[in-house]
Scaffold this motif. Structure first.
Motif, PDB file in Angstrom:
ATOM      1  N   THR A 136       0.854  -1.196   0.000  1.00 19.74           N
ATOM      2  CA  THR A 136       0.000   0.000   0.000  1.00 19.74           C
ATOM      3  C   THR A 136       0.886   1.242   0.000  1.00 19.74           C
ATOM      4  OG1 THR A 136      -1.792  -1.137   1.153  1.00 19.74           O
ATOM      5  CG2 THR A 136      -1.749   1.269   1.310  1.00 19.74           C
ATOM      6  N   THR A 137       0.586   2.182  -0.867  1.00 21.22           N
ATOM      7  CA  THR A 137       1.444   3.356  -1.025  1.00 21.22           C
ATOM      8  C   THR A 137       1.151   4.408   0.044  1.00 21.22           C
ATOM      9  OG1 THR A 137      -0.109   4.378  -2.576  1.00 21.22           O
ATOM     10  CG2 THR A 137       1.613   2.981  -3.505  1.00 21.22           C
ATOM     11  N   LEU A 138       2.104   5.307   0.250  1.00 21.38           N
ATOM     12  CA  LEU A 138       1.922   6.369   1.246  1.00 21.38           C
ATOM     13  C   LEU A 138       0.721   7.240   0.880  1.00 21.38           C
ATOM     14  CD1 LEU A 138       5.576   7.566   1.961  1.00 21.38           C
ATOM     15  CD2 LEU A 138       4.135   6.081   3.372  1.00 21.38           C
ATOM     16  N   GLY A 139      -0.126   7.462   1.860  1.00 24.51           N
ATOM     17  CA  GLY A 139      -1.316   8.270   1.634  1.00 24.51           C
ATOM     18  C   GLY A 139      -2.496   7.502   1.082  1.00 24.51           C
ATOM     19  N   THR A 143      -9.358   0.100   3.753  1.00 25.96           N
ATOM     20  CA  THR A 143     -10.341  -0.102   4.827  1.00 25.96           C
ATOM     21  C   THR A 143      -9.701  -0.027   6.214  1.00 25.96           C
ATOM     22  OG1 THR A 143     -10.085  -2.504   4.618  1.00 25.96           O
ATOM     23  CG2 THR A 143     -11.885  -1.473   3.399  1.00 25.96           C
ATOM     24  N   THR A 144      -8.404  -0.274   6.299  1.00 28.94           N
ATOM     25  CA  THR A 144      -7.717  -0.187   7.596  1.00 28.94           C
ATOM     26  C   THR A 144      -6.855   1.059   7.726  1.00 28.94           C
ATOM     27  OG1 THR A 144      -6.044  -1.692   6.675  1.00 28.94           O
ATOM     28  CG2 THR A 144      -7.723  -2.658   8.101  1.00 28.94           C
ATOM     29  N   THR A 145      -6.779   1.862   6.653  1.00 23.96           N
ATOM     30  CA  THR A 145      -6.109   3.168   6.727  1.00 23.96           C
ATOM     31  C   THR A 145      -7.044   4.217   6.116  1.00 23.96           C
ATOM     32  OG1 THR A 145      -4.982   2.751   4.612  1.00 23.96           O
ATOM     33  CG2 THR A 145      -3.768   2.242   6.643  1.00 23.96           C
ATOM     34  N   ALA A 151       3.843   6.845   6.990  1.00 26.78           N
ATOM     35  CA  ALA A 151       5.151   6.209   7.166  1.00 26.78           C
ATOM     36  C   ALA A 151       5.482   6.051   8.648  1.00 26.78           C
ATOM     37  CB  ALA A 151       6.232   7.018   6.471  1.00 26.78           C
ATOM     38  N   SER A 152       5.124   7.044   9.471  1.00 28.12           N
ATOM     39  CA  SER A 152       5.467   7.005  10.892  1.00 28.12           C
ATOM     40  C   SER A 152       4.714   5.925  11.648  1.00 28.12           C
ATOM     41  CB  SER A 152       5.178   8.369  11.523  1.00 28.12           C
ATOM     42  OG  SER A 152       3.810   8.701  11.375  1.00 28.12           O
ATOM     43  N   ARG A 153       3.556   5.574  11.148  1.00 26.76           N
ATOM     44  CA  ARG A 153       2.725   4.569  11.823  1.00 26.76           C
ATOM     45  C   ARG A 153       2.808   3.197  11.154  1.00 26.76           C
ATOM     46  NH1 ARG A 153      -3.050   6.165  11.025  1.00 26.76           N
ATOM     47  NH2 ARG A 153      -2.661   5.194   8.997  1.00 26.76           N
ATOM     48  N   ASP A 154       2.822   3.197   9.823  1.00 26.97           N
ATOM     49  CA  ASP A 154       2.675   1.957   9.060  1.00 26.97           C
ATOM     50  C   ASP A 154       3.937   1.528   8.325  1.00 26.97           C
ATOM     51  OD1 ASP A 154      -0.161   2.073   9.672  1.00 26.97           O
ATOM     52  OD2 ASP A 154      -0.305   3.617   8.125  1.00 26.97           O
ATOM     53  N   GLY A 155       4.956   2.372   8.361  1.00 27.69           N
ATOM     54  CA  GLY A 155       6.162   2.062   7.605  1.00 27.69           C
ATOM     55  C   GLY A 155       6.009   2.425   6.136  1.00 27.69           C
TER      56      GLY A 155
END
Length: 245
Positions: A136-139, A143-145, A151-155
């Motif tokens: 999954t790309t940044l931003g 359904t879970t984001t 990046a700070s939370r999910d890498g």
């Protein structure tokens, strides 16, 4: 009248069940065309694991071996070692190969297992409802984001193909897409090259295919292919990552 387009021999006469705009049906056809062109239908074995990819056995008219979630490379390794004259491929989504199956895939590549992996990357868990995947790309909203991947939370998104490219046993790694006719043709060329690498006994080969998922992305088919081209390719550039031949 000359017939210039028909169903590949290695593709069963079944109606695809995939959502409108999904890339799986295109990739299935490309694999079938390559199998026909190389004349290897009689000795090809495909290993699909869990996920949308699991139903590939309904469409590809070759021998099939099922694998538990994430274990396709391990199962394919066993088949290839027992039957070294066969052409063995895995067909895996990103939620499978880049998450639960990361270890199996990396070690298969590092050992130089003579198998071919088709890695369908649509940046979400498709079959289970569109949750965040390692790719999954940044931003990106899933359904879970619901607020987008952070990046700070999910890498950061996992660039599995680049990771595999540094493995000594990897012979050919390429990332393509099925978002335009030109890129579809390039994907077929890459799949054919990956099979040839296996036939030549050069080592592990993998083709990552960026594929639209309109249903889980909550987009129209046209919006989804544009999103692949305008957004996904920034995180996952289309290129040959490794080619020892």
């Amino acid at each position: 009248m000359k017939k210039v387009f028909s169903r590949p021999k290695s593709l069963k006469p079944a109606i695809f069940h995939y959502c409108p705009g999904c890339g799986h049906s295109i990739i299935h056809r490309l694999i079938a065309e390559v199998i026909d062109e190389l004349g290897i239908q009689h000795k090809t074995i495909c290993v699909p694991p869990a996920g949308c990819a699991v139903l590939a056995y309904n469409y590809l008219d070759v021998d099939m071996g099922e694998a538990p979630h994430g274990r396709a490379a391990a199962v394919a390794t066993g088949i290839k070692r027992i039957l070294p004259d066969r052409v063995v491929l895995t067909y895996q989504g990103d939620g499978d190969i880049a998450a639960i199956g990361t270890a199996e895939t990396i070690h298969a590549a590092n050992r130089g297992e003579r198998i071919t992996c088709i890695f369908v990357n649509n940046a979400v868990y498709g079959m289970t409802g569109g949750q965040m995947a390692p790719t999954t790309t940044l931003g990106q909203i899933t359904t879970t984001t619901p607020g987008g991947r952070l990046a700070s939370r999910d890498g950061m998104p996992l660039n599995l193909s680049e990771m595999l490219g540094i493995c000594d046993g990897a012979a050919y790694i390429e990332r393509t897409a099925v978002s335009t006719p030109k890129r579809i043709l390039a994907t077929k060329k890459a799949i054919k090259k990956a099979f040839q690498v296996q036939l030549d006994g050069l080592g592990f080969s993998l083709v990552e295919v960026l594929s639209p998922c309109p249903t889980n992305w909550k987009m129209s088919s046209n919006e989804a292919v544009r999103w692949v081209d305008e957004h996904m390719t920034k995180s996952f550039p289309l290129k040959v990552i490794k080619d020892v031949n």
